[in-house]
Design a protein around this motif. Structure first.
Motif, mmCIF file in Angstrom:
data_model
loop_
_atom_site.group_PDB
_atom_site.id
_atom_site.type_symbol
_atom_site.label_atom_id
_atom_site.label_comp_id
_atom_site.label_asym_id
_atom_site.label_seq_id
_atom_site.Cartn_x
_atom_site.Cartn_y
_atom_site.Cartn_z
ATOM 1 N N LEU A 105 0.871 -1.163 0.000
ATOM 2 C CA LEU A 105 0.000 0.000 0.000
ATOM 3 C C LEU A 105 0.912 1.218 0.000
ATOM 4 O O LEU A 105 1.815 1.325 0.838
ATOM 5 N N LEU A 106 0.700 2.108 -0.935
ATOM 6 C CA LEU A 106 1.551 3.284 -1.074
ATOM 7 C C LEU A 106 0.948 4.453 -0.309
ATOM 8 O O LEU A 106 -0.258 4.490 -0.053
ATOM 9 N N ASP A 107 1.775 5.406 0.041
ATOM 10 C CA ASP A 107 1.341 6.541 0.868
ATOM 11 C C ASP A 107 0.321 7.444 0.186
ATOM 12 O O ASP A 107 -0.371 8.202 0.846
ATOM 13 N N ASP A 108 0.225 7.376 -1.126
ATOM 14 C CA ASP A 108 -0.629 8.312 -1.861
ATOM 15 C C ASP A 108 -1.992 7.729 -2.251
ATOM 16 O O ASP A 108 -2.620 8.186 -3.191
ATOM 17 N N GLY A 109 -2.456 6.695 -1.529
ATOM 18 C CA GLY A 109 -3.772 6.127 -1.814
ATOM 19 C C GLY A 109 -3.770 5.154 -2.971
ATOM 20 O O GLY A 109 -4.815 4.857 -3.538
ATOM 21 N N ARG A 110 -2.593 4.672 -3.310
ATOM 22 C CA ARG A 110 -2.487 3.686 -4.373
ATOM 23 C C ARG A 110 -1.954 2.376 -3.797
ATOM 24 O O ARG A 110 -1.469 2.337 -2.676
ATOM 25 N N ALA A 111 -2.069 1.332 -4.590
ATOM 26 C CA ALA A 111 -1.567 0.019 -4.178
ATOM 27 C C ALA A 111 -0.763 -0.595 -5.316
ATOM 28 O O ALA A 111 -1.054 -0.365 -6.489
ATOM 29 N N ARG A 112 0.261 -1.372 -4.944
ATOM 30 C CA ARG A 112 1.016 -2.146 -5.930
ATOM 31 C C ARG A 112 0.447 -3.550 -5.944
ATOM 32 O O ARG A 112 0.307 -4.190 -4.905
ATOM 33 N N VAL A 113 0.084 -4.004 -7.144
ATOM 34 C CA VAL A 113 -0.441 -5.350 -7.328
ATOM 35 C C VAL A 113 0.619 -6.164 -8.058
ATOM 36 O O VAL A 113 1.074 -5.779 -9.139
ATOM 37 N N VAL A 132 -2.315 0.776 -8.834
ATOM 38 C CA VAL A 132 -3.718 1.169 -9.001
ATOM 39 C C VAL A 132 -4.091 2.218 -7.969
ATOM 40 O O VAL A 132 -3.598 2.220 -6.851
ATOM 41 N N ARG A 133 -4.974 3.117 -8.410
ATOM 42 C CA ARG A 133 -5.561 4.079 -7.494
ATOM 43 C C ARG A 133 -6.725 3.410 -6.778
ATOM 44 O O ARG A 133 -7.587 2.829 -7.421
ATOM 45 N N LEU A 134 -6.711 3.491 -5.464
ATOM 46 C CA LEU A 134 -7.786 2.891 -4.683
ATOM 47 C C LEU A 134 -8.921 3.893 -4.527
ATOM 48 O O LEU A 134 -8.699 5.096 -4.395
#
Length: 135
Positions: A105-113, A132-134
């Motif tokens: 989970l990235l600090d900017d509201g995104r996730a690495r899949v 991806v943007r969550l």
């Protein structure tokens, strides 16, 4: 949707036939004969006709966009081509399986899949990752 590290995406299994390769060639403009002619494919050292790399890459991206529910949520996407998807000249074709898991989970509201993409039990894409943007 609650997303955390380790969240698994639904598995996506896609059958790829020679007819799919013809349609993709028409859409992409890539008419390289290794994607439709067994003789040419084997002459250049391939085991047979292979799927277009970008077609395989697109199948994997579909698993991610189905999971997010929004194709625009796919912010970044990277793969390395490991092995080709060999598509036999029969009704069954080849099977491509995509599995994914949230790796960070990235600090900017995104996730690495992190994606695992296989065909006939062999990994065909390596280092396949999507950001991806969550919602």
């Amino acid at each position: 949707m609650t997303v955390e590290v380790g969240t698994e995406l639904p598995e996506l299994v896609v059958r790829v036939t020679r007819a799919d390769l013809v349609r993709y060639a028409g859409a992409s403009g890539d008419f390289n004969p290794i994607h439709w002619n067994d003789r040419v494919a084997t002459e250049v050292g391939l085991p047979g006709v292979i799927a277009h790399g970008m077609f395989t890459m697109g199948i994997a991206a579909r698993a991610v966009t189905r999971w997010t529910g929004d194709p625009a949520a796919l912010a970044e996407y990277h793969v390395r081509f490991g092995r080709p998807v060999v598509v036999p000249d029969d009704e069954r074709g080849a099977e491509v399986t995509v599995r994914g898991k949230v790796g960070a989970l990235l600090d900017d509201g995104r996730a690495r899949v992190d994606l695992t993409v296989t065909s006939e039990g062999e990994k065909v894409l390596s280092l396949a990752r999507a950001i991806v943007r969550l919602a």
